[in-house]
Design an enzyme around this catalytic site. Structure first.
Site, PDB file in Angstrom:
ATOM      1  NE  ARG A  64     -92.344  33.669   1.725  1.00 58.40           N
ATOM      2  CZ  ARG A  64     -92.765  32.617   1.021  1.00 58.40           C
ATOM      3  NH1 ARG A  64     -92.029  32.176   0.016  1.00 58.40           N
ATOM      4  NH2 ARG A  64     -93.901  32.019   1.285  1.00 58.40           N
ATOM      5  CD  GLU A 101    -106.670  26.530  -0.041  1.00 60.70           C
ATOM      6  OE1 GLU A 101    -107.605  26.840  -0.785  1.00 60.70           O
ATOM      7  OE2 GLU A 101    -105.642  27.211   0.090  1.00 60.70           O
TER       8      GLU A 101
END
Length: 181
Positions: A64, A101
């Site tokens: 994006r 993560e």
């Protein structure tokens, strides 16, 4: 930035609860991108502080950040540099590993994309924990970039990413913030 604009931009962002896992609210900017007026206003607001100044390149983080970065580079009459995931660029690259993560990933940039001392704006759609943006900052600096600012549509301040960038001496600009994850 006026409160009405912030409200309008927030309204243009879709919130998807429990994605990608329970307890997380995913902030989806594809609805903002699909709204011509909201997209234009977001790009204009991100460009505004730098209009009339010298920005040599806009570096967008995949994917994006490519959309936003291309529009911002166009408005600033600057070059655009993609920062991509490992293995996606066809020429010689410089690479950096960073923590996610659930593990480690790598991003890279062409070796000839940034000249020593060039003034660069880093762009992505959202700043959360800051892992990707911090790695991109380190990669750009390794190449000799002078990072003017890091720009995002969304900041998730509770996750601390913008603070990590500021601690590195990077000016952070975001248009809206959402509390929580």
């Amino acid at each position: 930035m006026d409160q009405r604009l912030i409200t309008d931009l927030k309204a243009a962002i879709r919130s998807i609860p429990d994605y990608p896992k329970p307890g997380v609210v995913f902030r989806d900017i594809t609805t903002l991108l699909g709204d011509a007026r909201a997209f234009r206003r977001a790009v204009d607001e991100l460009v505004h502080p730098f209009a009339g100044g010298r920005v040599d390149k806009v570096a967008g983080i995949e994917a994006r950040g490519f959309i936003l970065g291309g529009a911002i580079a166009h408005q600033l009459s600057s070059g655009f540099v993609p920062i991509r995931k490992k293995g996606k660029l066809p020429h010689e690259t410089v690479r950096i590993a960073y923590s996610l993560e659930y593990g480690v990933d790598e991003m890279e940039i062409h070796t000839d994309a940034i000249g020593q001392g060039e003034r660069v704006i880093l762009v992505d759609d959202l700043i959360a924990t800051g892992g990707t943006a911090v790695a991109a900052t380190q990669l750009l600096r390794q190449m000799g970039a002078n990072i003017v600012a890091a720009c995002f549509i969304i900041d998730l301040p509770d996750l601390g990413g913008a603070k990590k960038l500021r601690d590195l001496g990077v000016e952070v600009r975001s248009l809206v913030s959402f509390e929580g994850h």
